[in-house]
Design a protein around this motif. Structure first.
Motif, PDB file in Angstrom:
ATOM      1  N   THR A 182      12.578  -8.952 -26.217  1.00  0.00           N
ATOM      2  CA  THR A 182      13.952  -9.380 -25.948  1.00  0.00           C
ATOM      3  C   THR A 182      13.899 -10.645 -25.100  1.00  0.00           C
ATOM      4  O   THR A 182      14.232 -11.722 -25.557  1.00  0.00           O
ATOM      5  N   HIS A 183      13.423 -10.526 -23.863  1.00  0.00           N
ATOM      6  CA  HIS A 183      13.314 -11.681 -22.976  1.00  0.00           C
ATOM      7  C   HIS A 183      11.873 -12.208 -23.026  1.00  0.00           C
ATOM      8  O   HIS A 183      10.957 -11.549 -22.546  1.00  0.00           O
ATOM      9  N   GLY A 184      11.690 -13.383 -23.606  1.00  0.00           N
ATOM     10  CA  GLY A 184      10.354 -13.941 -23.728  1.00  0.00           C
ATOM     11  C   GLY A 184       9.723 -13.618 -25.060  1.00  0.00           C
ATOM     12  O   GLY A 184       9.915 -12.548 -25.631  1.00  0.00           O
ATOM     13  N   ALA A 185       8.957 -14.551 -25.575  1.00  0.00           N
ATOM     14  CA  ALA A 185       8.326 -14.419 -26.889  1.00  0.00           C
ATOM     15  C   ALA A 185       7.278 -13.310 -26.896  1.00  0.00           C
ATOM     16  O   ALA A 185       6.798 -12.896 -25.836  1.00  0.00           O
ATOM     17  N   PRO A 186       6.911 -12.812 -28.090  1.00  0.00           N
ATOM     18  CA  PRO A 186       5.804 -11.848 -28.180  1.00  0.00           C
ATOM     19  C   PRO A 186       4.494 -12.531 -27.810  1.00  0.00           C
ATOM     20  O   PRO A 186       3.899 -13.251 -28.610  1.00  0.00           O
ATOM     21  N   ALA A 187       4.060 -12.355 -26.578  1.00  0.00           N
ATOM     22  CA  ALA A 187       2.844 -12.991 -26.065  1.00  0.00           C
ATOM     23  C   ALA A 187       2.221 -12.066 -25.035  1.00  0.00           C
ATOM     24  O   ALA A 187       2.909 -11.232 -24.442  1.00  0.00           O
ATOM     25  N   VAL A 188       0.921 -12.204 -24.818  1.00  0.00           N
ATOM     26  CA  VAL A 188       0.218 -11.295 -23.914  1.00  0.00           C
ATOM     27  C   VAL A 188       0.828 -11.325 -22.520  1.00  0.00           C
ATOM     28  O   VAL A 188       1.010 -10.283 -21.879  1.00  0.00           O
ATOM     29  N   HIS A 189       1.188 -12.507 -22.027  1.00  0.00           N
ATOM     30  CA  HIS A 189       1.711 -12.578 -20.656  1.00  0.00           C
ATOM     31  C   HIS A 189       3.082 -11.922 -20.527  1.00  0.00           C
ATOM     32  O   HIS A 189       3.521 -11.602 -19.423  1.00  0.00           O
TER      33      HIS A 189
END
Length: 632
Positions: free
Chosen positions: A76-83
Motif C-alpha cells: 500500500t505505502h511504498g513499492a514492493p521492495a525489500v526495504h
C-alpha cells in the motif's frame, strides 16, 4: 491480503512461522519476511520473492528463535521492495541511529491514516526512517514510548493511531513475549497445548487467519475490535478497546490445510471451477424445505440466537452491501428478490455506500455478501448502516468464524471450502445459491410462495450439481474460444436482465487473470456508446438464455454483426441461434430458468482461465491483486 503469524515458544519457532505464511499465500502478497528474538537481539530475513525463497534465506542465515513474527505484505505505502517488507525494526535516535540495531520488531496489516503527522513528530525526535511504509511509523512509535513493559507501550501506541490495523510486536529486552492489537483488521490468538511439538511451558500464537495455525493448534480466540493481547509462555491476557481486562471465549476451530492441495489440476482456479458441483451440493446440504430458520443467527455464548422468522416479518425492503465479485452476486439477487419475493431491493458497492448521504429505513434487511467475512469496506459499510438505525442484518459468507458473521444478526454460511485462487469462482456460485434460498425464504415469510412453487424451486436447486457437471463438459469448446481471445487486448460482454450481472462477472474474470481490458454492458445499452468500440478485433461475448428478453438480445447481436464484430454466444439449446462466419455458438445443455445465472457463469470462468493459460499469466496470483481485501 497481508498475513500475520507470531509465536512464543521454548522451541525453534521459525518453521511454524514460515509454514503459516505458506498457508496464507493464497491471499496474495508481493513481499514476505520473518524476524526472531535471538541471542539477546533481533534477526530477520525479508524477500520480494515467494515464501519458498524466504525459507532458503532463513536456512542459509541460520535464523532460529523461540519468539518471532512473520508477514506477507501486499503493498500500500511504498513499492514492493525489500526495504518496505515486514517485519520492520525501530532504530532508536541519535547520530548512530542508522546503524544501531533496533529493539522493537513489528508486523502490520491495514492502513494508518495519520502516519504522516506521526512520522513528522518522530523525525523531530531523531528517528530515522528506512522505508516509505506507514508500518515503520508504528515500530518507532512503540520504541518512543517503551519504558520496560511492551504491553503498556503498545496500549499507549494504539491510542495515537487512526485507521485500521492488526499488529504483532516483540522487543529484544523481553524474550518470550509478543503483543498484538487489532482495530478494523482481523487478528486471532492461538492457544498452544503443553508439550505440543516438543515444546514445554505452553507456547501461544498470533495470526490473521486460523488457517495459518492449522496443525499447530485448534484452540482459537477471536479478538474483538480494539482488543490488545499480551502473549507469553503458558499465559495470555486481553484488554478491550477501553483497555479494561476482558475474557474472550476459546473456540475449537479445525482449519484443514489439506483443502489447499492442488491435486491433478494445473492451477487452483481450475480446481475450484471443477469443485463447483460439490460446493453447491454442500451449500444446499440439509435444505429439505424453504424455512426462515435456514438463516438464524449463530449461537451466542449464552446459547441464544436471533430467529430469522421474526426479523423477516418486520422488514419491508432489502439493502445489499458488497464489493467486487460479491457485488455482482448481489446484483443478480436483486432480480430474484424483486420478481419472486416482491421486496424492493437496493444493491450498493460497500466502499461507496459508507461515504455518501443515504436515507435509512429501520425496516430494511441489510444483507452483506463476502467470501472471507473480513472485507474491510463491507464491514465498515455494515457498521455504518447499523449506526443509521438499520439493525436487521444478515450475511451470506463462506467463513463461519469471521467478523462479519459475528457482527450480523443472521447468517447463511456457504460451504465453498477454501478458495485459493484470487479470482473467485466457487465462492461466487455458492453465494448465488445462498441468495436464491434467501429470496425463497423471504417470499415464504411474506406469503408469496405457494407450496407448488416451493417444490418446483427445490427440485431445480437439487438438480444444480448435475447441471453444473454438464456445463463443465463444455470445456473443450471453450478452450477453442480461448485460443482466439489470447491474442486480443479488448473484449466486450453483453447480457440482459438477470444475466447482465453475469456478463459483468465474466468481464471481471477476464481482466483479472488475463490482463485483457474487458467491459460488460446491458445489451440494450449497446447503441448508447459501446457500439463505437466494435471492430473485428473486439470479440463480443453474449450470454443468451432462452428467456423473455431473447428476441431483444438477438437484435443487439445483429447490431454487432453489422459493424463487423465477432460474436461468441452462450446460448440455450432452443434459442435457434446457429454458428456461422463471425458468429460462434456454444450450446448450454438445457434451460435453467431462474437459476440460469449459476450455470451461465461457469463457461465465462473457463474462458478466462484458459485464455490466461494461453497468455502465460500467473493465474492464481494475478498482479496487483489480493484474495482478501482487508484495507480500504
Amino acid at each position: 491480503m497481508c498475513g500475520i503469524v507470531g509465536a512464543v515458544s521454548t522451541r525453534n519457532i521459525v518453521p511454524i512461522l514460515v509454514q503459516g505464511l505458506q498457508r496464507l499465500e493464497y491471499r496474495g502478497y508481493d513481499s514476505c519476511g520473518v524476524a526472531v528474538h535471538e541471542g539477546g537481539g533481533l534477526q530477520r530475513a525479508r524477500s520480494t520473492s515467494r515464501v519458498a525463497e524466504l525459507m532458503s534465506q532463513v536456512a542459509e542465515d541460520h535464523i532460529e528463535g523461540g519468539t518471532g513474527i512473520a508477514h506477507t505484505r501486499w503493498a500500500t505505502h511504498g513499492a514492493p521492495a525489500v526495504h518496505n517488507a515486514h517485519p520492520h525494526f525501530s532504530h532508536g535516535t541519535g547520530a548512530d541511529a542508522d546503524t544501531r540495531p533496533g529493539r522493537v520488531a513489528l508486523v502490520h496489516n491495514g492502513i494508518i491514516e495519520n502516519h504522516d503527522e506521526l512520522r513528522a513528530a518522530l523525525q523531530a525526535k531523531g528517528y530515522v526512517f528506512h522505508s516509505q511504509t506507514d508500518t515503520e511509523v508504528i515500530a518507532h512509535l512503540v520504541d518512543s514510548v517503551y519504558d520496560g513493559d511492551l504491553f503498556e507501550a503498545v496500549k499507549a501506541t494504539v491510542r495515537q493511531l487512526r485507521g485500521g490495523y492488526a499488529i504483532a510486536v516483540f522487543c529484544k529486552d523481553e524474550p518470550h513475549r509478543v503483543v498484538g492489537a487489532r482495530a478494523g483488521s482481523p487478528l486471532i490468538l492461538g492457544v498452544g497445548q503443553e508439550g505440543a511439538g516438543g515444546a514445554s511451558g505452553g507456547e501461544n500464537f498470533l495470526a490473521s487467519d486460523a488457517m495459518a495455525l492449522a496443525g499447530v493448534t485448534d484452540q482459537i480466540v477471536y479478538l474483538e475490535e480494539g482488543d490488545v493481547v499480551d502473549v507469553q509462555l503458558g499465559k495470555y491476557w486481553i484488554v478491550d478497546k477501553a483497555h479494561k481486562p476482558v475474557t474472550r471465549a476459546v473456540r475449537t476451530v479445525r482449519a484443514h490445510s489439506g483443502a489447499a492441495e492442488l491435486g491433478p489440476y494445473r492451477h487452483y482456479m481450475q480446481k475450484e471451477i471443477f469443485e463447483q458441483p460439490r460446493a453447491i451440493a454442500d451449500t444446499l446440504e440439509g435444505v429439505i424445505g424453504i424455512v426462515p430458520e435456514l438463516f438464524d443467527g449463530q449461537p451466542r455464548e449464552d446459547g441464544t440466537h436471533v430467529a430469522a422468522w421474526r426479523v423477516f416479518k418486520e422488514i419491508d425492503s432489502v439493502l445489499i452491501l458488497a464489493c467486487g465479485t460479491s457485488y455482482y452476486s448481489g446484483c443478480a439477487a436483486k432480480y430474484w428478490l424483486e420478481s419472486i419475493a416482491k421486496i424492493p431491493t437496493q444493491v450498493e458497492i460497500a466502499s461507496e455506500y459508507r461515504y455518501r448521504d443515504s436515507v435509512p429505513n429501520p425496516r430494511t434487511l441489510v444483507v452483506t455478501i463476502t467470501q472471507s467475512g473480513e472485507t474491510a469496506d463491507t464491514l465498515a459499510a455494515l457498521r455504518h448502516a447499523q449506526s443509521q438505525g438499520m439493525t436487521h442484518t444478515l450475511t451470506v459468507c463462506n467463513v463461519a468464524t469471521s467478523a462479519m458473521v459475528r457482527e450480523c444478526e443472521l447468517a447463511y454460511i456457504t460451504r465453498a471450502g477454501v478458495e485459493i485462487g484470487v479470482a473467485s469462482t466457487k465462492a461466487f456460485t455458492t453465494q448465488l445459491a445462498g441468495l436464491f434460498l434467501l429470496t425463497l425464504a423471504l417470499a415464504q415469510s411474506k406469503g408469496r410462495l405457494s407450496e407448488a412453487e416451493e417444490a418446483r424451486h427445490l427440485k431445480a436447486m437439487r438438480h444444480l450439481p448435475a447441471a453444473l457437471q454438464a456445463v463443465l463438459a463444455l470445456e473443450p469448446q471453450i478452450i477453442s474460444w480461448a485460443e482466439d481471445f489470447a491474442s486480443k487486448e479488448n473484449a466486450l460482454f453483453l447480457g440482459r436482465g438477470l444475466h447482465y450481472p453475469i456478463a459483468l462477472e465474466g468481464a471481471l474474470k477476464l481482466k483479472e487473470i488475463t490482463y485483457i481490458h474487458a467491459e460488460a454492458y446491458a445489451a440494450g445499452e449497446l447503441k448508447h456508446g459501446p457500439l463505437a468500440l466494435v471492430t473485428s478485433d473486439m470479440p463480443v461475448v453474449t450470454v443468451a438464455p432462452n428467456d423473455a428478453l431473447l428476441e431483444k438480445l438477438k437484435s443487439n447481436m445483429q447490431e454487432v454483426r453489422a459493424r463487423g464484430g465477432v460474436l461468441y454466444v452462450l446460448a440455450d439449446a432452443d434459442t435457434h441461434i446457429q454458428s456461422e462466419e463471425g458468429l460462434n455458438v456454444i450450446r448450454m445443455p438445457e434451460h435453467y430458468g431462474e437459476l440460469s445465472p449459476l450455470l451461465h457463469v461457469v463457461p465465462l470462468q473457463l474462458l478466462a482461465y484458459h485464455t490466461a493459460c494461453a497468455r502465460g499469466t500467473d493465474v492464481d496470483k494475478p498482479r496487483n491483486l489480493a484474495k482478501s481485501v482487508t484495507v480500504e
